[in-house]
Design an enzyme around this catalytic site. Structure first.
Site, PDB file in Angstrom:
ATOM      1  N   GLU A   1     -17.216 -58.713   9.297  1.00 23.66           N
ATOM      2  CA  GLU A   1     -16.612 -58.626  10.615  1.00 23.66           C
ATOM      3  C   GLU A   1     -17.803 -58.364  11.856  1.00 23.66           C
ATOM      4  O   GLU A   1     -18.121 -57.400  11.762  1.00 23.66           O
ATOM      5  CB  GLU A   1     -15.502 -57.700  10.951  1.00 23.66           C
ATOM      6  CG  GLU A   1     -14.894 -57.374  12.190  1.00 23.66           C
ATOM      7  CD  GLU A   1     -14.142 -56.179  12.448  1.00 23.66           C
ATOM      8  OE1 GLU A   1     -13.109 -56.409  13.131  1.00 23.66           O
ATOM      9  OE2 GLU A   1     -14.422 -54.971  11.855  1.00 23.66           O
TER      10      GLU A   1
ATOM     11  N   ASP B   1     -15.650 -54.342   7.044  1.00 23.32           N
ATOM     12  CA  ASP B   1     -15.370 -53.879   8.432  1.00 23.32           C
ATOM     13  C   ASP B   1     -16.463 -53.717   8.999  1.00 23.32           C
ATOM     14  O   ASP B   1     -17.440 -53.100   8.547  1.00 23.32           O
ATOM     15  CB  ASP B   1     -14.363 -52.694   8.101  1.00 23.32           C
ATOM     16  CG  ASP B   1     -13.826 -52.351   9.348  1.00 23.32           C
ATOM     17  OD1 ASP B   1     -12.787 -52.986  10.215  1.00 23.32           O
ATOM     18  OD2 ASP B   1     -14.026 -50.978   9.654  1.00 23.32           O
TER      19      ASP B   1
END
Length: 613
Positions: A355, A326
């Protein structure tokens, strides 16, 4: 005599209680022999533990670090060439033994270091576990965490859990999925909106509302029985404000402080902008993502090593096949590169996708391992895979264009692939139409015809396709109404649901139509080697019809996507460099043979996947 025995027993119990109170945590809780990361740094936490000195018979202590907080000790052990064993760490003060703690080096799985991560032969199914299925109602709420189940609240805990995922693995496999990426499952003890679990309060513990660490390990085992893979959503950038360390930090600079809270500016381009001001780059990298997510300081060697060991621990413990990381590009650049490299050094065939939510291919490619773009600044992230957000952008715009123009329509998809030269490993990027943070594609298009075009694209372009749970039955959700609306409960995942979309006989006609398209494409893709690692030749769209070929030495696939509402006829002579005189092809979606003569006619809003015979 009996009274004396009782008295001695009571005193002994009090002593044990006193000993255990002095050590509240040792992390990692155990380790393994035979690890490349053999210099193991134990974080020992307990009241005034820094007053004590550790001793171990047979295991060499390389270093003992103390910080300004007397409640922490960091003990570095040399476990190289040590056999699996249990040993005692003796804690002394002024040369006198105070107590001991047993620690264990476990035996590794055979070939653990050579585990094969996810790759372009896989299709990844993305789940938000709280919203997927409730397999165990007994853990809907839990005494150890604040927020209790409230399915009526869009942003509340709804009760989905690990058992619910396990119960429906065969359904997921029937879609053609070969891997699961679940949003985080570690404990998140926020008082509200804890269901997304990105604000973690304990990174060595599964949230009890999802189950236990053993349940998570069992999920991995059940997936591997089905020749499927488990990808953990790992958060290296931040923790939650309720993380147990936040009330008693090991060091002031364990997290970024300004002092206290400082908000990121979200401008990730400052990470590579040669003209960026120092303050802008500083706030992007070191600012907190939101006020409930303290930003971790990977420039602190203790913090960084803690994160490296935690990541390796989960891979080894749960037998993981990959990470999705993330907010990768919000991290300290050098720190997250060291974190990534340490994991890939331990597991050379593992895979990690980051990400990098940016809207320019050069800026995304910057973050992939061995990027020539990043090399301009002498930077290497060591990150094997990135997410193709520019393709996502093109998908959400191009299929709703009514009147295509020079730069609108399927040309937007075409132009995305023009920039493939920027990526050092083009097959190892994640392609997707939506995820848990974006608008639902079935909300954007509200058309099974458009859904079919999008799935045709995702199932045949280079990279690793990812499907968001529920799309395969036409699930919608409007992000404008809140994130909870794009994270709706899967119908049938809860006892008492009106119908069960996990079962074909209970799905509506429309749901089955969506499901059948998805299943057809991705089950075919499992053995389509030209799609996994073949080359691509694409043709400039005409009349909003996009044609491209995927091919290797064994297979040629022609993909035709007609985004126009009108029937179109293609002159096949234009594609002769790829058709190479073939006379027919098998159309995958309809299982019919199609003649490759002078022309090919395709209906409006239709797609073909043609295996050249």
């Amino acid at each position: 005599m009996k009274k004396n025995i009782f008295f001695i027993t009571a005193i002994f119990a009090l002593l044990l209680q006193s000993v255990s109170a002095q050590i509240q945590r040792i992390e990692p809780p155990f380790w393994w022999s035979g690890m490349q990361h053999s210099q193991l740094e134990l974080m020992v936490y307990g009241e005034n533990i820094a007053e004590l000195s550790p001793k171990i018979d047979g295991i060499k202590i390389l270093e003992v670090k103390r910080t300004e907080n007397p409640n922490y000790l960091f003990i570095t052990l040399d476990t190289k060439e040590e056999e699996p064993q249990k040993f005692k760490i003796v804690f002394e003060k002024n040369g006198k033994r105070k107590f001991s703690k047993t620690y264990e080096l476990k035996e590794r799985r055979p070939e653990s270091a050579l585990r094969k991560g996810f790759d372009s032969s896989d299709m990844i199914y993305l789940i938000m576990p709280d919203r997927f299925a409730n397999g165990d109602t007994s853990n809907d709420s839990h005494k150890d965490v604040v927020e209790k189940v409230n399915r009526a609240h869009q942003g509340g805990r709804h009760g989905g859990d690990i058992q619910g995922v396990i119960d429906h693995l065969d359904y997921i496999k029937s879609l053609g999925a070969t891997a699961i990426w679940s949003t985080p499952m570690n404990e998140d003890n926020d008082s509200t909106y804890s269901y997304h679990t990105y604000a973690q309060s304990d990174v060595y513990k599964v949230d009890p509302r999802y189950g236990t660490n053993e349940d998570y390990k069992r999920l991995s085992e059940e997936l591997h029985k089905r020749s499927m893979k488990l990808i953990m959503d790992y958060v290296v950038n931040h923790w939650g404000i309720t993380h147990w360390m936040m009330d008693d930090l090991p060091t002031y600079d364990w997290i970024h402080q300004f002092p206290g809270y400082g908000q990121t500016n979200y401008r990730m381009s400052t990470q590579m902008d040669p003209n960026a001001s120092e303050i802008d780059a500083y706030y992007c990298m070191d600012g907190w993502f939101v006020s409930t997510m303290p930003d971790l300081n990977q420039r602190n060697p203790l913090t960084l090593n803690y994160l490296i060991q935690n990541a390796i621990w989960w891979i080894e413990y749960a037998d993981l096949d990959g990470f999705r990381v993330d907010t990768y590009s919000y991290n300290d650049k050098q720190g997250v590169a060291k974190w990534t490299k340490a994991i890939m050094d331990e597991y050379p065939n593992f895979n990690i996708v980051g990400e990098v939510w940016m809207h320019d291919q050069a800026q995304i490619a910057y973050w992939q391992k061995d990027s020539k773009v990043a090399a301009i600044q002498d930077y290497n992230s060591y990150l094997p895979s990135v997410m193709d957000f520019t393709l996502h952008d093109a998908i959400t715009a191009s299929f709703q264009v009514e009147e295509p123009s020079w730069d609108k329509g399927m040309i937007q998809v075409y132009e995305n692939f023009v920039n493939d030269f920027l990526y050092p490993d083009i097959n190892n990027i994640l392609v997707f139409a939506e995820n848990h943070d974006t608008q639902r594609i079935n909300q954007i298009y509200n058309s099974i015809a458009d859904y079919k075009l999008i799935m045709t694209l995702l199932g045949t372009v280079r990279g690793i396709p990812q499907l968001y749970y529920g799309s395969e039955i036409g699930m919608k959700g409007d992000k404008a109404k809140g994130d909870g609306d794009i994270r709706r409960d899967f119908p049938g995942g809860w006892e008492g649901d009106a119908h069960n979309a996990f079962l074909a006989e209970q799905r509506t006609e429309s749901e089955n139509a969506y499901f059948d398209i998805t299943s057809k494409i991705f089950n075919w893709r499992k053995t389509a080697t030209a799609i996994h690692n073949g080359k691509t030749t694409q043709y400039i769209p005409e009349n909003d019809v996009y044609v491209y070929f995927r091919y290797n030495d064994h297979q040629t696939v022609m993909v035709v996507i007609n985004n126009s509402k009108q029937e179109q006829t293609l002159e096949l002579s234009r594609f002769k460099e790829n058709i190479k005189g073939a006379k027919s092809a098998k159309e995958v979606l309809s299982d019919r043979e199609i003649n490759l003569g002078d022309t090919l006619t395709i209906a409006g809003k239709e797609s073909y996947i043609l295996e050249i015979l």
